[in-house]
Design an enzyme around this catalytic site. Sequence first.
Site, PDB file in Angstrom:
ATOM      1  N   ASP A 264      57.394  98.201  15.599  1.00  8.67           N
ATOM      2  CA  ASP A 264      56.994  99.564  15.939  1.00  8.67           C
ATOM      3  C   ASP A 264      56.615 100.249  14.621  1.00  8.67           C
ATOM      4  O   ASP A 264      56.850  99.721  13.527  1.00  8.67           O
ATOM      5  CB  ASP A 264      58.140 100.295  16.664  1.00  8.67           C
ATOM      6  CG  ASP A 264      57.626 101.507  17.468  1.00  8.67           C
ATOM      7  OD1 ASP A 264      56.547 102.039  17.122  1.00  8.67           O
ATOM      8  OD2 ASP A 264      58.305 101.925  18.421  1.00  8.67           O
TER       9      ASP A 264
HETATM   10  C1  BGC Z   1      56.322 104.404  19.567  1.00  9.60           C
HETATM   11  C2  BGC Z   1      55.450 103.289  20.076  1.00  9.60           C
HETATM   12  C3  BGC Z   1      54.024 103.533  19.676  1.00  9.60           C
HETATM   13  C4  BGC Z   1      53.948 103.701  18.174  1.00  9.60           C
HETATM   14  C5  BGC Z   1      52.567 103.926  17.651  1.00  9.60           C
HETATM   15  C6  BGC Z   1      56.087 104.751  18.120  1.00  9.60           C
HETATM   16  O1  BGC Z   1      56.658 105.976  17.801  1.00  9.60           O
HETATM   17  O2  BGC Z   1      57.669 104.056  19.739  1.00  9.60           O
HETATM   18  O3  BGC Z   1      55.562 103.181  21.461  1.00  9.60           O
HETATM   19  O4  BGC Z   1      53.208 102.473  20.118  1.00  9.60           O
HETATM   20  O5  BGC Z   1      54.729 104.824  17.822  1.00  9.60           O
HETATM   21  O6  BGC Z   1      52.118 105.200  17.952  1.00  9.60           O
END
Ligand code: BGC
Length: 740
Positions: A264
């Site tokens: 992530d």
């Molecule tokens: C989230 C993800 C997301 C990523 C990119 C994170 O804060 O948990 O689901 O894909 O950000 O934006």
Amino acid sequence: MSDTADMTHLCGSSAPPGVPATDLHAKRANALIARMTLAEKVSLVSTHCPLFSPLAQQYNMPLATGFNAGIPRLSIPALRMTDSGLGVANILNKREGDTATALPSALSTAASFDSSIARAGGAMVGAEARAKTFNVLLAGAANITRDPWAGRNFEYLGEDPLLVGTLAGAAIEGVQSNNIASTVKHFVLNPQETGRMIMDARIDPAALRESDLLAFEIAIELGQPAAVMGPYNKINGEFGCENDELLNGVLKRDWGFRGWVMSDWGATHSTEKAALAGLDQESGMEFDVMLNGAIFFTDRLLEAVRENRVPVARLDDMVRRILIGMIDKGLFDQPVPNHPQPIDTESHALVAQRVAEAGTVLLRNERNTLPLGPAVKSVVVIGGHADVGVLSGGGSSQVRSVGGVPIEIGLESGDAAIFARQTWHASSPLNAIRALAPGAEVSFLDGTDKALATKAARAADVAIVFATEWRTEAVDLQSLSLPDDQDELIAAVANVNPRTVVVLETGGPVLMPWLNRVSAVLAAWYPGQRGGEAIANILFGKVNPSGRLPITFPAAATQAPRPEPAGLEQLRARDAAREAGNDKVRIAPFSVDYHEGANVGYRWYELKNQQPLFAFGYGLSYTTFSYSNLASTGSSAPQVSLDITNTGKVAGADVPQIYVRATGADGTTTWRLAGFARVEIAPGATKRVLIPLEPRTYARWDVASRQWVFASGELQIAVGRSAADLVLLGTMTCSGGLNR
Ligand code: BGC
């Protein structure tokens, strides 16, 4: 020889007879790796976030979530990543004016209990992403919901592993049908937002297999995502993005996953440890600088490989997995366009509307208050900004929808303030209601003046109150009650109008202290870009509601396995320190014991003998259905068949749910959803329906031998209208055994 000529014998999507295409793709990846320098290999295993990287402009990357420039020398395409769980996201409108079709929340898709609806939604989003030049979609959320107040519940598909896995798999398949890649995320047990960067989610390993991991296992088998995204938090003591047991052990070894694992954004914490534990790509490296103080998979990884702390074979494996994911899904052979292409927004809006119509759940309908008919001469619509639009959930999944944003409210404080705003899509329930009630006087009041609302409600034939509850990534709710005195407003309206209808736009379960006083309740979730039209169609019977709850609605917060979000104490201590001027203070680490294990959601309610407000699987229709002639086959491909009769006067869709009674590794015995279907039936007609069962839902995981153990002998089975309303009981004879 040119790069292209060199590759021709390995290219093309059709393999020679007898050679699986996947083998050819692996060979093709290996041939590319053989020609890469060490620096080129390392260049593929991290991505930038265009919002924070000066390189975005140089590479002409849209202001979205992530990119890797690829290796032009070897014709390796760039990775162009966008969030897109509920539509192609455009956080804070950074790509000014770049709108997309907004699906309803995933809970709505889940409430359809229909893979084809999930697949159509994914295919639509994938088509838009491709047209906008994106080739990797950060979609496929497959986390099961353990806590009713979790901030991201609206992005997830509810509490049951089979339902979540089946629909997530279908949505991923839909996305990837556009020759682009999708993730499945966030692997695994990423259960709450409070302290999400540091909390340690502790759970019994067998229970994990039987619940959260089972949802991912099914989603990956059905959807074949190119990539898996690891979470922020720790699971059983190790961060999800450096968790050897989960990444190398479960995902890659036990399940044979051939694609790549990305972190992530801001979830990589180490170089050697993460690389050796199975992380293949560090995402949005600028986030790691901000959150974790370093970039881990660029220079540091190069050095670690040079010093053989990370073997070059492992680096090759990381690169191979990324290339295989890209080749498998068509990123090389069907490249995305160089420039944005036109999008058929009208037909896409209908996909969103269809999800909302299939996913809206009718929770109460006393004296057949709904559907509303021509006899209704006056309607007052109250609250929820229903004059201009419908609410959506906040965070990285936020879509700027086609049609614009009638209301957008920024946040003054809290962990979501930097990236989320309360945003309404421009789909006015009021206008849609007016269009369906040409003979009625339809007025609107915003609900802020309770006395005015009550006066208008008293004079109207029908009062429809729109109640909203906003959720966002990064923040959990601290109460399941509707905010802003909406409970009082509903109660006051219901006191003066016996035909009070409540339409809930929420990101999950809420409490309903007024329930027995209102005549009808619709759970519309966040209903997406055509939510207004979908809600009106259901209110007036143009669409017969068929949604079923994918998540239990508790009667009180204390019924849940935890009475409130874990870590609130630590969160409050941090906030107090910050208020006192200490900006740098971070939330203190804490762990959460998921003592309910695999007994998530409705299983927990059964075990504790608790009566929820509305059970998992519950939902009414404008018609009625009866079940008969249950038969089962408990072979290696178990299935159940039954007759369903539409005993009412209008056509409708029913969702028969097959529950099997089984004992998990922890020794507890509960009913588990093992199969379901959504079936449309004409009034008076009977259909024989065949429902395949997923045997792992009623198996037990044996940790020592890393195998499923299937029960043998007679198992009890039941057809349910919900998890708490099993109406037709039977048995199924199983031969039992082991697998994997
Ligand atoms: C989230 C993800 C997301 C990523 C990119 C994170 O804060 O948990 O689901 O894909 O950000 O934006």
